[in-house]
Design a protein around this motif. Structure first.
Motif, PDB file in Angstrom:
ATOM      1  N   GLN A 140      -8.421  -2.231  20.132  1.00 19.03           N
ATOM      2  CA  GLN A 140      -9.490  -2.827  19.345  1.00 19.03           C
ATOM      3  C   GLN A 140      -9.498  -2.248  17.925  1.00 19.03           C
ATOM      4  OE1 GLN A 140     -11.577  -5.243  20.497  1.00 19.03           O
ATOM      5  NE2 GLN A 140     -12.640  -5.395  18.524  1.00 19.03           N
ATOM      6  N   LEU A 141      -9.547  -3.119  16.915  1.00 24.41           N
ATOM      7  CA  LEU A 141      -9.581  -2.671  15.531  1.00 24.41           C
ATOM      8  C   LEU A 141     -10.893  -1.937  15.252  1.00 24.41           C
ATOM      9  CD1 LEU A 141      -8.349  -2.686  12.646  1.00 24.41           C
ATOM     10  CD2 LEU A 141      -9.594  -4.839  12.261  1.00 24.41           C
ATOM     11  N   VAL A 142     -10.797  -0.699  14.750  1.00 19.62           N
ATOM     12  CA  VAL A 142     -12.004   0.079  14.437  1.00 19.62           C
ATOM     13  C   VAL A 142     -12.136   0.338  12.939  1.00 19.62           C
ATOM     14  CG1 VAL A 142     -12.095   1.201  16.698  1.00 19.62           C
ATOM     15  CG2 VAL A 142     -10.780   2.256  14.842  1.00 19.62           C
ATOM     16  N   ARG A 143     -11.024   0.280  12.208  1.00 18.90           N
ATOM     17  CA  ARG A 143     -11.107   0.529  10.763  1.00 18.90           C
ATOM     18  C   ARG A 143      -9.896  -0.080  10.073  1.00 18.90           C
ATOM     19  NH1 ARG A 143     -13.399   4.640   7.452  1.00 18.90           N
ATOM     20  NH2 ARG A 143     -13.242   3.877   5.317  1.00 18.90           N
ATOM     21  N   SER A 144     -10.145  -0.748   8.971  1.00 20.96           N
ATOM     22  CA  SER A 144      -9.063  -1.267   8.119  1.00 20.96           C
ATOM     23  C   SER A 144      -9.223  -0.645   6.741  1.00 20.96           C
ATOM     24  CB  SER A 144      -9.104  -2.789   8.039  1.00 20.96           C
ATOM     25  OG  SER A 144     -10.343  -3.236   7.526  1.00 20.96           O
ATOM     26  N   ILE A 145      -8.123  -0.196   6.169  1.00 23.47           N
ATOM     27  CA  ILE A 145      -8.155   0.493   4.878  1.00 23.47           C
ATOM     28  C   ILE A 145      -7.191  -0.203   3.921  1.00 23.47           C
ATOM     29  CG2 ILE A 145      -7.777   2.684   3.681  1.00 23.47           C
ATOM     30  CD1 ILE A 145      -8.321   4.126   6.310  1.00 23.47           C
ATOM     31  N   ASP A 146      -7.706  -0.578   2.753  1.00 21.43           N
ATOM     32  CA  ASP A 146      -6.901  -1.254   1.727  1.00 21.43           C
ATOM     33  C   ASP A 146      -6.476  -0.204   0.694  1.00 21.43           C
ATOM     34  OD1 ASP A 146      -5.698  -2.816  -0.147  1.00 21.43           O
ATOM     35  OD2 ASP A 146      -7.436  -4.092  -0.558  1.00 21.43           O
ATOM     36  N   LEU A 147      -5.181   0.062   0.631  1.00 15.57           N
ATOM     37  CA  LEU A 147      -4.665   1.051  -0.318  1.00 15.57           C
ATOM     38  C   LEU A 147      -4.145   0.406  -1.595  1.00 15.57           C
ATOM     39  CD1 LEU A 147      -2.767   3.465   2.114  1.00 15.57           C
ATOM     40  CD2 LEU A 147      -5.064   3.732   1.141  1.00 15.57           C
ATOM     41  N   GLY A 148      -4.211  -0.927  -1.675  1.00 16.34           N
ATOM     42  CA  GLY A 148      -3.814  -1.620  -2.886  1.00 16.34           C
ATOM     43  C   GLY A 148      -2.323  -1.551  -3.156  1.00 16.34           C
ATOM     44  N   ALA A 149      -1.954  -1.795  -4.396  1.00 20.56           N
ATOM     45  CA  ALA A 149      -0.546  -1.775  -4.800  1.00 20.56           C
ATOM     46  C   ALA A 149      -0.057  -0.321  -4.870  1.00 20.56           C
ATOM     47  CB  ALA A 149      -0.381  -2.458  -6.148  1.00 20.56           C
ATOM     48  N   GLN A 150       1.175  -0.111  -4.417  1.00 22.16           N
ATOM     49  CA  GLN A 150       1.730   1.236  -4.383  1.00 22.16           C
ATOM     50  C   GLN A 150       3.189   1.195  -4.837  1.00 22.16           C
ATOM     51  OE1 GLN A 150       0.115   4.039  -3.701  1.00 22.16           O
ATOM     52  NE2 GLN A 150      -1.815   3.110  -3.001  1.00 22.16           N
ATOM     53  N   SER A 151       3.592   2.235  -5.518  1.00 22.75           N
ATOM     54  CA  SER A 151       4.991   2.349  -5.931  1.00 22.75           C
ATOM     55  C   SER A 151       5.830   2.880  -4.771  1.00 22.75           C
ATOM     56  CB  SER A 151       5.101   3.279  -7.146  1.00 22.75           C
ATOM     57  OG  SER A 151       4.583   4.562  -6.829  1.00 22.75           O
ATOM     58  N   ALA A 152       7.141   2.829  -4.904  1.00 17.47           N
ATOM     59  CA  ALA A 152       8.036   3.296  -3.842  1.00 17.47           C
ATOM     60  C   ALA A 152       7.882   4.801  -3.633  1.00 17.47           C
ATOM     61  CB  ALA A 152       9.479   2.950  -4.201  1.00 17.47           C
ATOM     62  N   GLY A 153       8.031   5.218  -2.387  1.00 19.34           N
ATOM     63  CA  GLY A 153       7.925   6.641  -2.060  1.00 19.34           C
ATOM     64  C   GLY A 153       6.935   6.890  -0.940  1.00 19.34           C
ATOM     65  N   ALA A 154       6.513   8.136  -0.819  1.00 18.21           N
ATOM     66  CA  ALA A 154       5.555   8.536   0.217  1.00 18.21           C
ATOM     67  C   ALA A 154       4.138   8.310  -0.284  1.00 18.21           C
ATOM     68  CB  ALA A 154       5.757   9.994   0.600  1.00 18.21           C
ATOM     69  N   VAL A 155       3.380   7.502   0.434  1.00 19.16           N
ATOM     70  CA  VAL A 155       1.998   7.182   0.068  1.00 19.16           C
ATOM     71  C   VAL A 155       1.063   7.937   1.013  1.00 19.16           C
ATOM     72  CG1 VAL A 155       0.289   5.355  -0.264  1.00 19.16           C
ATOM     73  CG2 VAL A 155       2.720   4.893  -0.695  1.00 19.16           C
ATOM     74  N   ARG A 156       0.347   8.914   0.478  1.00 18.80           N
ATOM     75  CA  ARG A 156      -0.564   9.710   1.307  1.00 18.80           C
ATOM     76  C   ARG A 156      -1.855   8.945   1.563  1.00 18.80           C
ATOM     77  NH1 ARG A 156       1.267  15.085   1.448  1.00 18.80           N
ATOM     78  NH2 ARG A 156      -0.312  15.291   3.082  1.00 18.80           N
ATOM     79  N   PHE A 157      -2.390   9.117   2.777  1.00 19.43           N
ATOM     80  CA  PHE A 157      -3.681   8.503   3.105  1.00 19.43           C
ATOM     81  C   PHE A 157      -4.511   9.483   3.921  1.00 19.43           C
ATOM     82  CE2 PHE A 157      -1.025   7.403   6.744  1.00 19.43           C
ATOM     83  CZ  PHE A 157      -1.854   7.689   7.827  1.00 19.43           C
ATOM     84  N   GLU A 158      -5.802   9.227   3.952  1.00 22.15           N
ATOM     85  CA  GLU A 158      -6.733  10.075   4.690  1.00 22.15           C
ATOM     86  C   GLU A 158      -7.814   9.199   5.311  1.00 22.15           C
ATOM     87  OE1 GLU A 158      -9.666  13.966   3.939  1.00 22.15           O
ATOM     88  OE2 GLU A 158      -8.266  13.267   2.386  1.00 22.15           O
ATOM     89  N   TRP A 159      -8.010   9.355   6.616  1.00 25.41           N
ATOM     90  CA  TRP A 159      -9.050   8.613   7.333  1.00 25.41           C
ATOM     91  C   TRP A 159     -10.183   9.568   7.682  1.00 25.41           C
ATOM     92  CZ3 TRP A 159      -9.240   7.775  13.195  1.00 25.41           C
ATOM     93  CH2 TRP A 159     -10.342   6.962  13.531  1.00 25.41           C
ATOM     94  N   ASP A 160     -11.389   9.195   7.269  1.00 25.40           N
ATOM     95  CA  ASP A 160     -12.548  10.081   7.461  1.00 25.40           C
ATOM     96  C   ASP A 160     -13.124  10.032   8.874  1.00 25.40           C
ATOM     97  OD1 ASP A 160     -13.675   7.585   7.461  1.00 25.40           O
ATOM     98  OD2 ASP A 160     -14.848   7.864   5.626  1.00 25.40           O
ATOM     99  N   GLY A 161     -12.535   9.249   9.764  1.00 21.57           N
ATOM    100  CA  GLY A 161     -13.022   9.172  11.139  1.00 21.57           C
ATOM    101  C   GLY A 161     -14.134   8.164  11.340  1.00 21.57           C
ATOM    102  N   MET A 162     -14.464   7.425  10.287  1.00 23.74           N
ATOM    103  CA  MET A 162     -15.524   6.426  10.373  1.00 23.74           C
ATOM    104  C   MET A 162     -14.934   5.055  10.719  1.00 23.74           C
ATOM    105  SD  MET A 162     -18.363   8.062   9.579  1.00 23.74           S
ATOM    106  CE  MET A 162     -18.942   9.505   8.668  1.00 23.74           C
ATOM    107  N   ASN A 163     -15.752   4.235  11.384  1.00 23.34           N
ATOM    108  CA  ASN A 163     -15.340   2.847  11.612  1.00 23.34           C
ATOM    109  C   ASN A 163     -15.802   1.991  10.428  1.00 23.34           C
ATOM    110  OD1 ASN A 163     -18.089   2.437  11.980  1.00 23.34           O
ATOM    111  ND2 ASN A 163     -17.950   2.249  14.204  1.00 23.34           N
ATOM    112  N   ASP A 164     -15.596   0.708  10.527  1.00 23.50           N
ATOM    113  CA  ASP A 164     -15.975  -0.171   9.409  1.00 23.50           C
ATOM    114  C   ASP A 164     -17.474  -0.221   9.188  1.00 23.50           C
ATOM    115  OD1 ASP A 164     -13.407  -0.900   8.608  1.00 23.50           O
ATOM    116  OD2 ASP A 164     -13.259  -2.483  10.120  1.00 23.50           O
TER     117      ASP A 164
END
Length: 226
Positions: A140-164
């Protein structure tokens, strides 16, 4: 009577000393030492034919060969000691990794009681839009995160543990998917997340092996330790 006792004691002590000498002599190494070599060389010179004395160059070559052999033997011993020391140091360093987190390729996130869950999306080329989809164990989908446009390479992300709905979700393992828009089409992208290091092993040529619930992996293959 006392003289007999004294004589017996002296004889007994002499016997003990003789046995100690024998034990000490038995413990001597069978290895040929430099002292043994010069003794043999002296014997060789004493028995040589006076009319055909030993060639100086030949004697020097013998001495050089023995010195080289002894040096190599000592070098091997030093290397063994160095290897043992390095193994001990590796074990000590490896033990400090337990309880830390390793960044490994995975499609799951580990959420703790407090704090956030982090990871990296690997984009081999620039993406127009990057989306993260986080699901519970039932899919079941609990959270969707839009990181927008990104350049090539490693894209770091962080989820705060919250749902939508901005509600804190219970700790546990969550599935994560990353999709990037390339040339107008969405494609799945590889993800690496942080996993707890439960134990470590030292495995000879493979070096240090770290164990997580995802499995075992060489420390050399770990992108990051946190």
């Amino acid at each position: 009577m006392s003289n007999d006792i004294s004589s017996t004691s002296s004889t007994y002590l002499d016997s003990i000393k003789w046995q100690d000498k024998q034990v000490s002599s038995d413990k001597k190494s069978d290895a040929l030492t430099q002292e043994d070599f010069f003794s043999l060389l002296t014997q060789q010179l004493s028995f040589q034919d006076p009319s055909k004395p030993a060639d100086n160059d030949q004697m020097i070559a013998q001495m050089t060969s023995f010195t080289m052999a002894e040096g190599i033997s000592n070098l091997n011993s030093n290397f063994q000691s160095l290897a043992a020391s390095m193994t001990s140091n590796s074990a000590l360093q490896a033990s400090t990794l337990v309880g830390k987190q390793a960044l490994l390729e995975s499609n799951t996130l580990d959420l703790n009681d407090v704090g956030s869950a982090k990871g990296t999306v690997v984009a081999e080329e620039p993406v127009e839009n990057l989306f993260l989809r986080i699901e519970d164990s039932s899919g079941q989908l609990v959270r969707s995160i839009d990181l927008g446009a990104q350049s090539a390479g490693a894209v770091r992300f962080e989820w705060d543990g919250m749902n939508d709905n901005k509600e804190r979700l219970p700790p546990g393992e969550y599935k994560i998917k990353a999709e990037g828009q390339l040339n107008g089409e969405y494609t799945a992208l590889p993800i690496a997340t942080f996993k707890n290091i439960e134990s470590v092993n030292i495995n000879g040529a493979n070096g240090i092996i770290i164990n997580t619930k995802e499995g075992a992996v060489r420390l050399a293959d770990v992108a990051e330790i946190a």
